[in-house]
Scaffold this motif. Structure first.
Motif, short mmCIF file in Angstrom:
data_model
loop_
_atom_site.label_atom_id
_atom_site.label_comp_id
_atom_site.label_asym_id
_atom_site.label_seq_id
_atom_site.Cartn_x
_atom_site.Cartn_y
_atom_site.Cartn_z
N GLU A 66 0.81 -1.21 0.00
CA GLU A 66 0.00 0.00 0.00
C GLU A 66 0.84 1.27 0.00
O GLU A 66 0.38 2.32 -0.43
N VAL A 67 2.08 1.18 0.51
CA VAL A 67 2.93 2.36 0.60
C VAL A 67 3.85 2.39 -0.61
O VAL A 67 4.60 1.44 -0.85
N PRO A 68 3.80 3.45 -1.42
CA PRO A 68 4.66 3.51 -2.60
C PRO A 68 6.13 3.56 -2.20
O PRO A 68 6.51 4.19 -1.21
N ILE A 69 6.95 2.86 -2.97
CA ILE A 69 8.39 2.84 -2.71
C ILE A 69 9.06 3.79 -3.68
O ILE A 69 8.90 3.67 -4.90
N GLU A 70 9.80 4.73 -3.15
CA GLU A 70 10.43 5.75 -3.98
C GLU A 70 11.90 5.41 -4.17
O GLU A 70 12.66 5.36 -3.20
N VAL A 71 12.29 5.17 -5.40
CA VAL A 71 13.69 4.91 -5.70
C VAL A 71 14.39 6.24 -5.87
O VAL A 71 13.85 7.18 -6.45
N GLY A 72 15.62 6.32 -5.36
CA GLY A 72 16.32 7.58 -5.22
C GLY A 72 16.44 8.44 -6.47
O GLY A 72 16.08 9.61 -6.46
N ASP A 73 16.97 7.90 -7.56
CA ASP A 73 17.28 8.72 -8.73
C ASP A 73 16.43 8.27 -9.90
O ASP A 73 16.70 7.26 -10.55
N SER A 74 15.38 9.05 -10.19
CA SER A 74 14.47 8.68 -11.27
C SER A 74 15.10 8.86 -12.65
O SER A 74 14.54 8.41 -13.65
N THR A 75 16.25 9.54 -12.72
CA THR A 75 16.92 9.73 -14.01
C THR A 75 17.96 8.66 -14.27
O THR A 75 18.61 8.67 -15.32
N ALA A 76 18.17 7.75 -13.32
CA ALA A 76 19.17 6.70 -13.49
C ALA A 76 18.75 5.73 -14.59
O ALA A 76 17.59 5.66 -14.98
N SER A 77 19.71 4.97 -15.08
CA SER A 77 19.42 3.97 -16.10
C SER A 77 18.50 2.91 -15.53
O SER A 77 18.43 2.72 -14.31
N PRO A 78 17.76 2.18 -16.39
CA PRO A 78 16.87 1.14 -15.89
C PRO A 78 17.56 0.09 -15.01
O PRO A 78 17.03 -0.31 -13.98
N MET A 79 18.77 -0.35 -15.39
CA MET A 79 19.49 -1.33 -14.57
C MET A 79 19.86 -0.74 -13.22
O MET A 79 19.76 -1.40 -12.17
N GLN A 80 20.28 0.52 -13.22
CA GLN A 80 20.60 1.16 -11.95
C GLN A 80 19.36 1.28 -11.07
O GLN A 80 19.43 1.14 -9.85
N PHE A 85 16.31 -0.11 -6.36
CA PHE A 85 15.08 -0.65 -5.80
C PHE A 85 15.39 -1.61 -4.65
O PHE A 85 14.77 -1.56 -3.58
N THR A 86 16.38 -2.48 -4.84
CA THR A 86 16.73 -3.41 -3.76
C THR A 86 17.29 -2.67 -2.56
O THR A 86 17.01 -3.03 -1.41
N HIS A 87 18.05 -1.61 -2.79
CA HIS A 87 18.58 -0.85 -1.66
C HIS A 87 17.48 -0.06 -0.96
O HIS A 87 17.54 0.14 0.26
N SER A 125 6.40 -9.05 -10.17
CA SER A 125 5.89 -8.18 -11.23
C SER A 125 6.65 -6.87 -11.28
O SER A 125 6.98 -6.37 -12.37
N ALA A 126 6.93 -6.30 -10.11
CA ALA A 126 7.64 -5.02 -10.06
C ALA A 126 9.04 -5.14 -10.64
O ALA A 126 9.47 -4.30 -11.46
N PHE A 127 9.77 -6.18 -10.27
CA PHE A 127 11.13 -6.35 -10.80
C PHE A 127 11.12 -6.75 -12.27
O PHE A 127 11.99 -6.31 -13.03
N THR A 128 10.14 -7.56 -12.67
CA THR A 128 10.05 -7.94 -14.08
C THR A 128 9.86 -6.72 -14.96
O THR A 128 10.49 -6.59 -16.02
N LEU A 129 9.01 -5.80 -14.54
CA LEU A 129 8.76 -4.58 -15.31
C LEU A 129 10.05 -3.77 -15.47
O LEU A 129 10.39 -3.33 -16.58
N ASP A 130 10.79 -3.59 -14.37
CA ASP A 130 12.01 -2.79 -14.44
C ASP A 130 13.09 -3.50 -15.27
O ASP A 130 13.84 -2.85 -16.02
N LEU A 131 13.18 -4.82 -15.14
CA LEU A 131 14.18 -5.56 -15.91
C LEU A 131 13.84 -5.59 -17.39
O LEU A 131 14.74 -5.58 -18.24
N ALA A 132 12.56 -5.60 -17.73
CA ALA A 132 12.16 -5.51 -19.14
C ALA A 132 12.57 -4.16 -19.72
O ALA A 132 13.01 -4.07 -20.87
N ARG A 133 12.43 -3.12 -18.92
CA ARG A 133 12.89 -1.79 -19.35
C ARG A 133 14.40 -1.79 -19.56
O ARG A 133 14.91 -1.19 -20.52
N ALA A 134 15.12 -2.47 -18.66
CA ALA A 134 16.57 -2.55 -18.80
C ALA A 134 16.96 -3.29 -20.07
O ALA A 134 17.90 -2.91 -20.78
#
Length: 211
Positions: A66-80, A85-87, A125-134
């Motif tokens: 329910e709580v959105p997770i904010e990753v630090g740098d939205s301009t980083a590359s998809p792999m980054q 996200f894990t950190h 699902s969340a990681f699959t989406l990001d890895l597909a972008r990568a």
């Protein structure tokens, strides 16, 4: 404060109080009386929102998504962003008792409900989406399947965080993740992406997390 706002606040207090008990004791050893006392609400208010310890535990688990997770740098590359996200998850495990308890209950859920893969599917699902972008950005090796890599990331993260928790209460979780990414990246990322990636994450989590 309106009646609806008070009800929302009471439910939040109950979930946080329950999370503290589940985090400290686990599901089996937690008592509903202690949950009520730690929440600082009346038994009537508690039973208005949840009818049993099982329902409270499911409420804490649901709070995980329910709580959105904010990753630090939205301009980083998809792999980054996958690494970040894990950190961010590690940061939440160290600083957010509601999130930490929800993870523990997800592991312990067979004690109070039939096995439910819903929470794990949410992470997959969340990681699959990001890895597909990568992969679309030529950062994930093209011969790999994003869903398979996501399963490896989720499985390894789960094991790493449990090991870190039982050995030192998550104090070294970021360091363990960094070392794992250093080993993982050459096998999943293109050479250029692996060379450019920051295994420690591109976001600074504060001195307390890095200690």
């Amino acid at each position: 404060m309106t009646r609806q706002e008070r009800a929302i606040e009471t439910r939040r207090r109950l979930l946080v109080g329950a999370a503290k008990v589940f985090d400290e004791r686990g599901y089996a050893a937690a008592s509903i009386n202690e949950i009520q006392e730690r929440s600082g609400i009346t038994k009537g208010a508690m039973y208005f929102h949840f009818k049993s310890k099982e329902e409270i535990a499911r409420g804490v688990m649901t709070a995980q998504t329910e709580v959105p997770i904010e990753v630090g740098d939205s301009t980083a590359s998809p792999m980054q962003q996958v690494i970040d996200f894990t950190h961010e998850l590690a940061h939440r495990l160290r600083t957010d008792v509601l999130f930490r308890a929800s993870i523990r209950l997800t592991v312990e859920q067979r004690m109070f409900q039939p096995d439910d893969s819903g929470m794990y599917n949410w992470w997959l699902s969340a990681f699959t989406l990001d890895l597909a972008r990568a992969q679309g950005a030529s950062e994930l090796r093209e011969e790999l399947v994003p869903e398979d890599v996501a399963a490896s990331v989720v499985g390894c993260f789960t094991g790493i965080q449990i090991l870190s928790y039982v050995t030192c209460g998550h104090r070294d979780l970021h360091q363990r993740l960094t070392r794992w990414w250093q080993q993982m990246l050459p096998g999943i990322a293109t050479p250029e992406a692996a060379a450019a990636a920051l295994p420690a994450g591109s976001r600074k989590f504060g001195q307390v997390d890095q200690a």
